[in-house]
Design an enzyme around this catalytic site. Structure first.
Site, PDB file in Angstrom:
ATOM      1  N   LYS A   1       0.835  -1.207   0.000  1.00 23.32           N
ATOM      2  CA  LYS A   1       0.000   0.000   0.000  1.00 23.32           C
ATOM      3  C   LYS A   1       0.871   1.259   0.000  1.00 23.32           C
ATOM      4  O   LYS A   1       0.492   2.274  -0.591  1.00 23.32           O
ATOM      5  CB  LYS A   1      -0.962  -0.010   1.184  1.00 23.32           C
ATOM      6  CG  LYS A   1      -1.963  -1.145   1.025  1.00 23.32           C
ATOM      7  CD  LYS A   1      -3.223  -1.011   1.819  1.00 23.32           C
ATOM      8  CE  LYS A   1      -4.207  -2.033   1.262  1.00 23.32           C
ATOM      9  NZ  LYS A   1      -5.299  -2.405   2.049  1.00 23.32           N
TER      10      LYS A   1
ATOM     11  N   LYS B   1     -11.138  -5.246  -2.653  1.00 25.74           N
ATOM     12  CA  LYS B   1     -12.311  -4.404  -2.822  1.00 25.74           C
ATOM     13  C   LYS B   1     -11.965  -2.943  -3.076  1.00 25.74           C
ATOM     14  O   LYS B   1     -12.794  -2.184  -3.541  1.00 25.74           O
ATOM     15  CB  LYS B   1     -13.283  -4.561  -1.649  1.00 25.74           C
ATOM     16  CG  LYS B   1     -12.698  -4.319  -0.273  1.00 25.74           C
ATOM     17  CD  LYS B   1     -13.797  -4.450   0.770  1.00 25.74           C
ATOM     18  CE  LYS B   1     -13.460  -5.396   1.888  1.00 25.74           C
ATOM     19  NZ  LYS B   1     -12.213  -5.151   2.595  1.00 25.74           N
TER      20      LYS B   1
ATOM     21  N   LYS C   1      -3.793  -9.954  -5.679  1.00 25.51           N
ATOM     22  CA  LYS C   1      -5.020 -10.521  -5.114  1.00 25.51           C
ATOM     23  C   LYS C   1      -6.237  -9.648  -5.431  1.00 25.51           C
ATOM     24  O   LYS C   1      -6.093  -8.438  -5.630  1.00 25.51           O
ATOM     25  CB  LYS C   1      -4.870 -10.732  -3.602  1.00 25.51           C
ATOM     26  CG  LYS C   1      -4.969  -9.493  -2.778  1.00 25.51           C
ATOM     27  CD  LYS C   1      -5.327  -9.808  -1.328  1.00 25.51           C
ATOM     28  CE  LYS C   1      -5.616  -8.497  -0.616  1.00 25.51           C
ATOM     29  NZ  LYS C   1      -6.430  -8.590   0.554  1.00 25.51           N
TER      30      LYS C   1
END
Ligand code: AQP
Length: 331
Positions: free
Chosen positions: A114, A199, A196
């Site tokens: 991130k 959402k 992966k």
């Protein structure tokens, strides 16, 4: 009797990855482990490690609670609550920050992934996220935590923190064990099978949400990236896109990977994808109908009120003992 604790972040619409890696597993565990206690929380405090639009965050928090119930969560056996409604999560999270080292947090791959988006937009709470996650689990003395593969490293750190604390303060926390599904532990992005399914991914073609309609589900599966080999076999190295679809198929139809491969080894990718799209629709349609009935009901609010009160009772007692242990306050 064992206690099983799990959480999910309201950072976007729930995806098929969340369903296969977490929700389905949780519901299955409840059916198998009749004598155990289940705590499930919507991790809204974790969601704000990244900037959220307030009304959307609140709506998604309720959506996830309703979706879990629609997916078959047993309300009688579950303490279902919203993380921010139990203030002890933050309190213990801070204490655990004082029991985890910078080097350990820096090694977390989720943070590193991130953080790649640019240091300027990285909050300090994203960095200390694993300490709050450890608090979520240790506060309730969880024996087991069902997680997808991506959360394995965070859970390892939770165990390290618990062991360190126990060593110093004389056995205080239960050291939790992960439960990782055999099939579907890591569902990958439909457009890029090397990452992966998430959402909060920017490209909606990469994921299927539990709210997508029949048409959209079938379209997304039809456009999922595969390869030019045109052979249906399970080969995650050379055919990662197809392997991901086989994995999804196996999980959504409760079959093994071998059974799916055997059934489709003579088929074209097109036929395989059509059947997969239908298998997903068959599972999600009834869930979506139940969700619609629940989302505006008083029942959902009542379940969340009850969950908050029960979680608060546990958390309050554990925190009082924790403060005593480490010498905080007057007694
Ligand atoms: N792709 C996945 N495959 C299998 N399991 C998955 N999980 C998430 N993605 C996959 C599992 O879902 C649970 C809840 O995850 P979370 O919402 O708390 O956080 P996450 O793992 O970071 O999920 P996302 O969708 O990727 O959220 P964002 O995009 O906000 O970071 C966990 O048990 C997780 O393993």
């Amino acid at each position: 009797m064992k206690r099983i604790v799990s959480g999910i972040k309201p950072t976007g619409s729930l995806t098929l990855g969340n369903y296969i890696g977490a929700i389905k597993q949780f519901v299955k565990l409840q059916k198998e482990r009749k004598d155990d206690e289940f705590f499930l929380f919507i991790a809204d405090l974790h969601a704000i490690t990244i900037r959220q639009v307030p009304h959307e965050l609140r709506q998604r928090t309720l959506d996830i609670a309703a979706m879990y119930l629609a997916c078959g969560l047993d309300e009688e056996k579950t303490v279902l609550f919203i993380q921010s409604e139990v203030p002890q999560h933050v309190e213990l999270g801070y204490i655990l920050q004082s029991n985890v080292y910078m080097g350990e947090l820096e090694r977390m791959t989720q943070f590193k992934d991130k953080a790649q988006k640019g240091q300027e937009s990285i909050t300090s709470s994203l960095f200390t996220y694993p300490a709050l996650m450890a608090a979520d689990i240790l506060l309730y003395d969880a024996d087991y935590v069902p997680v997808g593969d991506d959360q394995k490293q965070h859970l390892e750190l939770t165990r390290d923190i618990a062991e360190r604390f126990n060593h110093y303060y004389n056995n205080f926390f239960t050291v939790p064990e992960p439960i990782i599904p055999k099939v579907g532990a890591r569902i990958m992005d439909l457009q890029d099978p090397n990452k992966k399914m998430s959402k909060s991914e920017d490209n909606p073609k990469g994921y299927i949400t539990l709210f997508d309609n029949e048409n959209l589900i079938k379209k997304k599966i039809a456009s999922a990236v595969t390869d030019s080999l045109a052979i249906i076999q399970f080969d995650p190295i050379n055919q990662p896109g197809l392997a991901n679809l086989i994995n999804i198929f196996a999980s959504m139809s409760d079959q093994s990977i071998e059974e799916i491969v055997e059934k489709y080894k003579e088929s074209s990718y097109k036929n395989f994808k059509e059947d997969l799209g239908q298998a997903i629709v068959d599972v999600l349609k009834p869930i979506q109908e139940k969700y619609q009935a629940l989302i505006k009901s008083d029942k959902l609010q009542e379940i969340l009120d009850k969950g908050r009160d029960t979680a608060n009772q546990y958390a309050f007692k554990k925190m009082r003992k924790c403060k005593q242990k480490i010498g905080l306050g007057r007694k």
